[in-house]
Enzyme design. Structure first.
Site, PDB file in Angstrom:
ATOM      1  N   GLU A  41      48.958  39.318  43.804  1.00 51.12           N
ATOM      2  CA  GLU A  41      48.978  39.354  45.279  1.00 51.12           C
ATOM      3  C   GLU A  41      50.070  38.373  45.687  1.00 51.12           C
ATOM      4  OE1 GLU A  41      45.215  38.437  47.327  1.00 51.12           O
ATOM      5  OE2 GLU A  41      46.423  37.484  48.897  1.00 51.12           O
ATOM      6  N   ARG A  45      53.539  34.205  52.862  1.00 49.18           N
ATOM      7  CA  ARG A  45      53.570  32.862  53.467  1.00 49.18           C
ATOM      8  C   ARG A  45      54.966  32.278  53.388  1.00 49.18           C
ATOM      9  NH1 ARG A  45      48.074  30.609  50.528  1.00 49.18           N
ATOM     10  NH2 ARG A  45      46.926  32.512  50.953  1.00 49.18           N
ATOM     11  N   LYS A 129      37.835  41.714  50.815  1.00 51.37           N
ATOM     12  CA  LYS A 129      38.099  40.386  50.247  1.00 51.37           C
ATOM     13  C   LYS A 129      37.104  39.404  50.858  1.00 51.37           C
ATOM     14  CE  LYS A 129      41.761  36.921  50.840  1.00 51.37           C
ATOM     15  NZ  LYS A 129      42.988  36.486  50.167  1.00 51.37           N
TER      16      LYS A 129
HETATM   17  C1  3PG Z   1      44.813  31.700  48.781  1.00 51.68           C
HETATM   18  O1  3PG Z   1      44.563  31.936  49.925  1.00 51.68           O
HETATM   19  O2  3PG Z   1      45.748  30.987  48.424  1.00 51.68           O
HETATM   20  C2  3PG Z   1      43.980  32.394  47.767  1.00 51.68           C
HETATM   21  O3  3PG Z   1      42.751  32.664  48.274  1.00 51.68           O
HETATM   22  C3  3PG Z   1      43.902  31.614  46.517  1.00 51.68           C
HETATM   23  O4  3PG Z   1      43.117  30.513  46.697  1.00 51.68           O
HETATM   24  P1  3PG Z   1      43.099  29.411  45.572  1.00 51.68           P
HETATM   25  O5  3PG Z   1      44.428  28.683  45.658  1.00 51.68           O
HETATM   26  O6  3PG Z   1      41.936  28.533  45.922  1.00 51.68           O
HETATM   27  O7  3PG Z   1      42.950  30.100  44.249  1.00 51.68           O
END
Ligand code: 3PG
Length: 212
Positions: A41, A45, A129
């Site tokens: 994924e 960002r 999710k």
């Molecule tokens: C995120 O939003 O970065 C993902 O949900 C991953 O989360 P994590 O960094 O806690 O694995």
């Protein structure tokens, strides 16, 4: 579930990636493939997300690439054009979700309450999710809501790591767990791709240990 969701269920863990530089996309994709998690994924960002997805999708057409943190219809369109095979958002935005579904693309919006679950299910979704998973009650919360929504399947992310992922993977309503622990921003930035591949291999090993 769709064929793609079945494939993600077999892979079991989805690396959640934040890429600041497109040059990291190809080496990262290579290590994900070699380490045994042929999916990602890639979060919107950073400005590098779209081109990173394009680069990874061209090099590895069979990789199951999703775009994450998609907050607008415009980002969704760019992600799909770049080759994303599914769209993920942190929360449930009906406008973005309907837009993606109308294009015939899979969408897994984030939810963490029964109200949000019902709103998302009303658009025909049965894989959601659960985000942020650990701060929102973790596996106990997921089990509680899945008892009510019997056809619901969940992709949890947020606070999942090599220590707690086994418990999630053992629960049959979990499609796949998202996590950044094997592809953290610092590992990518420092070019530690050997270490990334090792962590990916270990994660793939955990899936095999739990799911066979
Ligand atoms: C995120 O939003 O970065 C993902 O949900 C991953 O989360 P994590 O960094 O806690 O694995």
């Amino acid at each position: 579930m769709t064929e793609m969701m079945n494939q993600l269920k077999k892979i079991g863990i989805i690396p959640v990636v934040v890429l600041n530089d497109v040059k990291d996309a190809l080496p990262l994709a290579e290590r994900l493939m070699k380490g045994g998690l042929p999916c990602a994924e890639v979060t919107f960002r950073t400005a590098a997300a779209e081109e990173s997805i394009r680069t990874m999708a061209r090099a590895f057409p069979d990789m199951i690439l999703g775009a994450g943190t998609v907050l607008t219809t415009e980002q969704a369109d760019r992600a799909i054009d770049a080759g994303a095979k599914f769209i993920v958002s942190p929360g449930f935005n009906p406008k973005v979700t309907e837009h993606v579904l109308k294009k015939g693309m899979p969408m897994t919006p984030g939810v963490c309450t029964p109200t949000e679950i019902e709103a998302a299910m009303s658009l025909g979704l049965d894989v959601l999710k659960f985000f942020p998973a650990e701060p929102s009650g973790g596996l106990a919360m997921i089990k509680a809501v899945c008892a009510a929504y019997v056809n619901l399947q969940i992709m949890p992310t947020g606070g999942i790591n090599a220590q707690n992922v086994r418990d999630y993977l053992k629960y049959d309503k979990i499609v796949a767990c998202g996590g950044s622990w094997m592809v953290s921003g610092s590992l990518v930035k420092e070019g530690k791709f050997d270490q990334i591949e090792q962590l990916v291999r270990e994660a793939a090993g955990i899936v095999k240990e739990i799911r066979g």
